[in-house]
Motif scaffolding. Structure first.
Motif, PDB file in Angstrom:
ATOM      1  N   ILE A  62      56.971   0.702   4.922  1.00 57.98           N
ATOM      2  CA  ILE A  62      55.510   2.179   5.627  1.00 57.98           C
ATOM      3  C   ILE A  62      55.230   0.793   6.715  1.00 57.98           C
ATOM      4  N   SER A  63      54.998   1.856   7.177  1.00 53.04           N
ATOM      5  CA  SER A  63      54.107   1.907   9.321  1.00 53.04           C
ATOM      6  C   SER A  63      52.560   1.471   8.756  1.00 53.04           C
ATOM      7  N   PRO A  64      52.197   0.904   9.606  1.00 51.08           N
ATOM      8  CA  PRO A  64      50.267   1.142   9.762  1.00 51.08           C
ATOM      9  C   PRO A  64      49.588   2.740   9.645  1.00 51.08           C
ATOM     10  N   ASN A  65      50.653   3.298  10.006  1.00 43.84           N
ATOM     11  CA  ASN A  65      50.300   4.581   9.793  1.00 43.84           C
ATOM     12  C   ASN A  65      49.981   5.807   9.015  1.00 43.84           C
ATOM     13  N   SER A  66      51.703   5.288   8.581  1.00 46.57           N
ATOM     14  CA  SER A  66      51.492   5.729   6.646  1.00 46.57           C
ATOM     15  C   SER A  66      50.273   5.176   6.315  1.00 46.57           C
ATOM     16  N   ALA A  67      50.434   4.295   5.900  1.00 43.97           N
ATOM     17  CA  ALA A  67      49.894   3.363   5.173  1.00 43.97           C
ATOM     18  C   ALA A  67      48.455   4.731   5.418  1.00 43.97           C
ATOM     19  N   LYS A  68      47.956   4.489   6.012  1.00 39.19           N
ATOM     20  CA  LYS A  68      46.161   5.351   6.604  1.00 39.19           C
ATOM     21  C   LYS A  68      46.841   6.448   5.976  1.00 39.19           C
ATOM     22  N   LYS A  69      47.943   7.837   6.471  1.00 38.42           N
ATOM     23  CA  LYS A  69      47.850   8.780   5.850  1.00 38.42           C
ATOM     24  C   LYS A  69      47.874   8.676   3.895  1.00 38.42           C
ATOM     25  N   MET A  70      48.422   8.142   3.598  1.00 35.54           N
ATOM     26  CA  MET A  70      48.987   7.733   2.327  1.00 35.54           C
ATOM     27  C   MET A  70      47.178   7.796   1.798  1.00 35.54           C
ATOM     28  N   ILE A  71      46.890   6.773   2.120  1.00 35.42           N
ATOM     29  CA  ILE A  71      45.401   6.924   1.464  1.00 35.42           C
ATOM     30  C   ILE A  71      44.359   8.448   1.972  1.00 35.42           C
ATOM     31  N   GLU A  72      44.554   8.305   2.964  1.00 37.43           N
ATOM     32  CA  GLU A  72      43.993  10.283   3.109  1.00 37.43           C
ATOM     33  C   GLU A  72      44.419  11.336   2.349  1.00 37.43           C
ATOM     34  N   LYS A  73      45.451  11.455   1.744  1.00 37.46           N
ATOM     35  CA  LYS A  73      46.218  11.996   0.940  1.00 37.46           C
ATOM     36  C   LYS A  73      45.936  12.118  -0.554  1.00 37.46           C
ATOM     37  N   VAL A 103      29.559   8.163  -0.182  1.00 34.77           N
ATOM     38  CA  VAL A 103      29.318   9.008  -0.802  1.00 34.77           C
ATOM     39  C   VAL A 103      27.567   9.497  -0.945  1.00 34.77           C
ATOM     40  N   ARG A 104      27.134  10.418  -1.480  1.00 37.43           N
ATOM     41  CA  ARG A 104      25.383  10.314  -0.996  1.00 37.43           C
ATOM     42  C   ARG A 104      25.131   8.788  -0.952  1.00 37.43           C
ATOM     43  N   GLY A 105      25.255   8.981  -0.023  1.00 31.71           N
ATOM     44  CA  GLY A 105      24.234   7.617   0.683  1.00 31.71           C
ATOM     45  C   GLY A 105      24.998   6.149   0.347  1.00 31.71           C
ATOM     46  N   THR A 106      25.721   6.628  -0.226  1.00 30.75           N
ATOM     47  CA  THR A 106      26.780   4.861  -0.159  1.00 30.75           C
ATOM     48  C   THR A 106      27.151   4.875   0.789  1.00 30.75           C
ATOM     49  N   ARG A 107      27.645   3.277   1.627  1.00 27.93           N
ATOM     50  CA  ARG A 107      28.654   2.691   2.278  1.00 27.93           C
ATOM     51  C   ARG A 107      29.712   3.403   2.069  1.00 27.93           C
ATOM     52  N   PRO A 108      30.577   3.055   3.463  1.00 32.49           N
ATOM     53  CA  PRO A 108      31.766   3.322   3.112  1.00 32.49           C
ATOM     54  C   PRO A 108      32.596   2.254   2.689  1.00 32.49           C
ATOM     55  N   TYR A 109      34.064   2.334   1.899  1.00 30.42           N
ATOM     56  CA  TYR A 109      34.480   1.121   1.136  1.00 30.42           C
ATOM     57  C   TYR A 109      35.858   0.713   1.708  1.00 30.42           C
ATOM     58  N   ASP A 110      36.316   0.076   2.034  1.00 31.97           N
ATOM     59  CA  ASP A 110      37.207  -0.564   2.905  1.00 31.97           C
ATOM     60  C   ASP A 110      38.510  -1.017   2.834  1.00 31.97           C
ATOM     61  N   LYS A 111      38.456   0.270   3.963  1.00 28.64           N
ATOM     62  CA  LYS A 111      39.648   1.291   3.704  1.00 28.64           C
ATOM     63  C   LYS A 111      40.819   0.110   4.177  1.00 28.64           C
ATOM     64  N   GLY A 112      40.231  -0.389   4.881  1.00 28.61           N
ATOM     65  CA  GLY A 112      41.735  -1.498   6.274  1.00 28.61           C
ATOM     66  C   GLY A 112      42.092  -2.242   4.973  1.00 28.61           C
ATOM     67  N   ALA A 113      41.537  -2.819   4.263  1.00 29.55           N
ATOM     68  CA  ALA A 113      42.028  -3.684   2.934  1.00 29.55           C
ATOM     69  C   ALA A 113      42.884  -2.850   2.388  1.00 29.55           C
ATOM     70  N   LEU A 114      42.599  -1.767   2.131  1.00 27.52           N
ATOM     71  CA  LEU A 114      43.439  -0.981   1.320  1.00 27.52           C
ATOM     72  C   LEU A 114      44.741  -0.986   1.807  1.00 27.52           C
ATOM     73  N   ARG A 115      44.575  -0.731   2.799  1.00 23.56           N
ATOM     74  CA  ARG A 115      45.939  -0.241   4.238  1.00 23.56           C
ATOM     75  C   ARG A 115      46.667  -1.701   4.358  1.00 23.56           C
ATOM     76  N   SER A 116      45.943  -2.487   4.127  1.00 19.47           N
ATOM     77  CA  SER A 116      46.428  -4.461   4.403  1.00 19.47           C
ATOM     78  C   SER A 116      47.629  -4.266   2.843  1.00 19.47           C
ATOM     79  N   ILE A 117      46.897  -4.134   2.127  1.00 18.65           N
ATOM     80  CA  ILE A 117      47.981  -4.853   0.943  1.00 18.65           C
ATOM     81  C   ILE A 117      48.931  -3.429   0.734  1.00 18.65           C
ATOM     82  N   LEU A 118      48.831  -2.594   1.111  1.00 23.15           N
ATOM     83  CA  LEU A 118      49.434  -1.129   1.097  1.00 23.15           C
ATOM     84  C   LEU A 118      50.915  -1.739   2.195  1.00 23.15           C
ATOM     85  N   LEU A 119      50.752  -2.417   3.063  1.00 21.71           N
ATOM     86  CA  LEU A 119      51.855  -3.140   4.225  1.00 21.71           C
ATOM     87  C   LEU A 119      52.489  -4.185   3.271  1.00 21.71           C
TER      88      LEU A 119
END
Length: 97
Positions: free
Chosen positions: A12-23, A33-49
């Protein structure tokens, strides 16, 4: 937990990893959500790669399961991992005990 999965053919490419998470069904939650801060999607993309690279580099790997993967505000935690090798793998079997 949310039964949200996404599949791709490796590597997978970095773009594919991003799309996997978005889907996944959990994608809106990762944005915060509801006032919480965003989670680390970059770390999640990194582990996929990293997993993609690992499976490509070690052709003896038949299956890899990381479950659950917990995404934090900064970083991720992998609670359990299982790697299954091809039956004809040249790697030695693990010793019990």
């Amino acid at each position: 937990m949310l039964k949200g999965v996404s599949f791709r053919v490796l590597p997978i490419s970095p773009n594919s990893a991003k799309k996997m998470i978005e889907k996944t069904k959990s994608a809106p939650i990762l944005n915060g959500v509801r006032g919480t801060r965003p989670y680390d999607k970059g770390a999640l993309r990194s582990i996929l790669l990293v997993c993609s690279d690992l499976i490509e580099a070690y052709t003896d790997i038949l299956e890899m399961d990381l479950n659950p993967v917990i995404v934090h505000e900064n970083g991720i935690s992998i609670v359990d991992a299982r790697i299954i090798l091809h039956p004809e793998s040249r790697l030695p079997a693990p010793k019990n005990g």
